[in-house]
Design a protein around this motif. Structure first.
Motif, mmCIF file in Angstrom:
data_model
loop_
_atom_site.group_PDB
_atom_site.id
_atom_site.type_symbol
_atom_site.label_atom_id
_atom_site.label_comp_id
_atom_site.label_asym_id
_atom_site.label_seq_id
_atom_site.Cartn_x
_atom_site.Cartn_y
_atom_site.Cartn_z
ATOM 1 N N ASP A 40 0.717 -1.070 0.006
ATOM 2 C CA ASP A 40 0.137 0.275 0.173
ATOM 3 C C ASP A 40 1.038 1.410 0.074
ATOM 4 O OD1 ASP A 40 0.697 0.212 2.692
ATOM 5 O OD2 ASP A 40 -1.030 -0.352 3.427
ATOM 6 N N PHE A 41 0.178 2.404 -0.036
ATOM 7 C CA PHE A 41 0.816 3.783 -0.069
ATOM 8 C C PHE A 41 -0.603 4.773 0.492
ATOM 9 C CE2 PHE A 41 -1.071 3.780 -4.309
ATOM 10 C CZ PHE A 41 -1.435 4.970 -4.591
ATOM 11 N N ASP A 42 0.440 5.868 0.862
ATOM 12 C CA ASP A 42 -0.588 6.735 1.493
ATOM 13 C C ASP A 42 -0.558 8.290 0.460
ATOM 14 O OD1 ASP A 42 -0.995 5.097 3.700
ATOM 15 O OD2 ASP A 42 0.473 5.871 4.749
ATOM 16 N N ILE A 43 -1.580 8.753 0.304
ATOM 17 C CA ILE A 43 -1.751 10.206 -0.110
ATOM 18 C C ILE A 43 -2.449 11.153 0.734
ATOM 19 C CG2 ILE A 43 -1.887 9.067 -2.452
ATOM 20 C CD1 ILE A 43 -4.897 10.233 -2.409
ATOM 21 N N GLU A 44 -2.376 12.303 0.546
ATOM 22 C CA GLU A 44 -2.936 13.509 1.486
ATOM 23 C C GLU A 44 -3.831 14.357 0.324
ATOM 24 O OE1 GLU A 44 -1.599 17.055 4.068
ATOM 25 O OE2 GLU A 44 -0.292 15.510 4.037
ATOM 26 N N ASP A 45 -4.981 14.366 0.814
ATOM 27 C CA ASP A 45 -5.814 15.160 0.200
ATOM 28 C C ASP A 45 -5.821 16.615 0.364
ATOM 29 O OD1 ASP A 45 -7.736 16.061 2.285
ATOM 30 O OD2 ASP A 45 -9.540 15.223 1.391
ATOM 31 N N PRO A 46 -6.446 17.649 -0.344
ATOM 32 C CA PRO A 46 -6.105 18.982 -0.078
ATOM 33 C C PRO A 46 -6.103 19.378 1.374
ATOM 34 C CG PRO A 46 -7.414 18.819 -2.182
ATOM 35 C CD PRO A 46 -7.194 17.695 -1.482
ATOM 36 N N ASP A 47 -7.241 19.006 2.178
ATOM 37 C CA ASP A 47 -7.417 19.356 3.378
ATOM 38 C C ASP A 47 -6.341 18.378 4.561
ATOM 39 O OD1 ASP A 47 -10.020 21.217 3.961
ATOM 40 O OD2 ASP A 47 -10.309 20.156 2.142
ATOM 41 N N GLY A 48 -5.901 17.406 4.075
ATOM 42 C CA GLY A 48 -5.013 16.885 4.737
ATOM 43 C C GLY A 48 -5.408 15.693 5.286
ATOM 44 N N PHE A 49 -6.537 15.057 4.822
ATOM 45 C CA PHE A 49 -6.836 13.825 5.098
ATOM 46 C C PHE A 49 -5.909 12.763 4.513
ATOM 47 C CE2 PHE A 49 -10.985 16.111 5.573
ATOM 48 C CZ PHE A 49 -11.177 15.808 6.765
ATOM 49 N N ILE A 50 -5.578 11.578 5.114
ATOM 50 C CA ILE A 50 -4.568 10.953 4.580
ATOM 51 C C ILE A 50 -5.291 9.642 4.218
ATOM 52 C CG2 ILE A 50 -2.772 9.259 5.178
ATOM 53 C CD1 ILE A 50 -1.772 11.291 6.987
ATOM 54 N N ILE A 51 -5.207 9.202 2.974
ATOM 55 C CA ILE A 51 -6.104 8.185 2.276
ATOM 56 C C ILE A 51 -4.931 7.034 1.901
ATOM 57 C CG2 ILE A 51 -7.649 7.473 0.405
ATOM 58 C CD1 ILE A 51 -8.382 10.279 0.509
ATOM 59 N N THR A 52 -5.373 5.727 2.357
ATOM 60 C CA THR A 52 -4.412 4.851 1.995
ATOM 61 C C THR A 52 -4.993 3.872 0.822
ATOM 62 O OG1 THR A 52 -3.364 4.519 4.287
ATOM 63 C CG2 THR A 52 -3.186 2.812 2.699
ATOM 64 N N PHE A 53 -4.259 3.550 -0.341
ATOM 65 C CA PHE A 53 -4.676 2.538 -1.220
ATOM 66 C C PHE A 53 -3.857 1.148 -0.853
ATOM 67 C CE2 PHE A 53 -5.466 6.755 -3.142
ATOM 68 C CZ PHE A 53 -6.733 6.563 -3.809
#
Length: 123
Positions: free
Chosen positions: A106-119
């Motif tokens: 997996d890997f993590d991204i950050e959305d414009p508001d700082g929410f961390i989403i893992t795929f």
């Protein structure tokens, strides 16, 4: 307690600072489709991709997402393709794609508001 068969599905709700920017991020960079909006002016929207729905609402307080805890884990079939798409779209990746000791890649991204989403994808 209710029988689990009475459960249909769930949705994560992210309070965001700029609804239009968030919709653009999820639709243009991650390939979601906006399927619902509410309010005049709009203060609530839903974006979906496959079986994943994310509800976005205009934040009315000063709350900030955790920089440590993941807000959402999305299980995908082709982790390499999702990772490449995020890189191609200049999405902020906060943890690179790796094999984890919990048997996920997996890997993590950050959305414009700082929410961390893992795929992620399992074995």
């Amino acid at each position: 307690m209710a029988n689990s068969e009475s459960f249909s599905h769930s949705a994560v709700i992210f309070p965001v600072s700029n609804l239009e920017n968030s919709i653009e991020f999820y639709t243009q960079k991650l390939g979601f489709e906006k399927t619902f909006e509410w309010g005049k002016p709009m203060y609530y929207a839903v974006v979906k991709k496959g079986g994943v729905g994310i509800h976005l609402t205009k934040r009315s307080d000063g709350g900030r997402p955790s920089k440590y805890h993941r807000a959402l884990y999305i299980f995908v079939n082709d982790i390499e393709k999702v990772n490449k798409n995020c890189k191609d779209q200049n999405v902020r990746i906060v943890n690179d794609l790796e094999e984890r000791d919990y048997k996920m890649r997996d890997f993590d991204i950050e959305d414009p508001d700082g929410f961390i989403i893992t795929f992620g994808k399992g074995d």
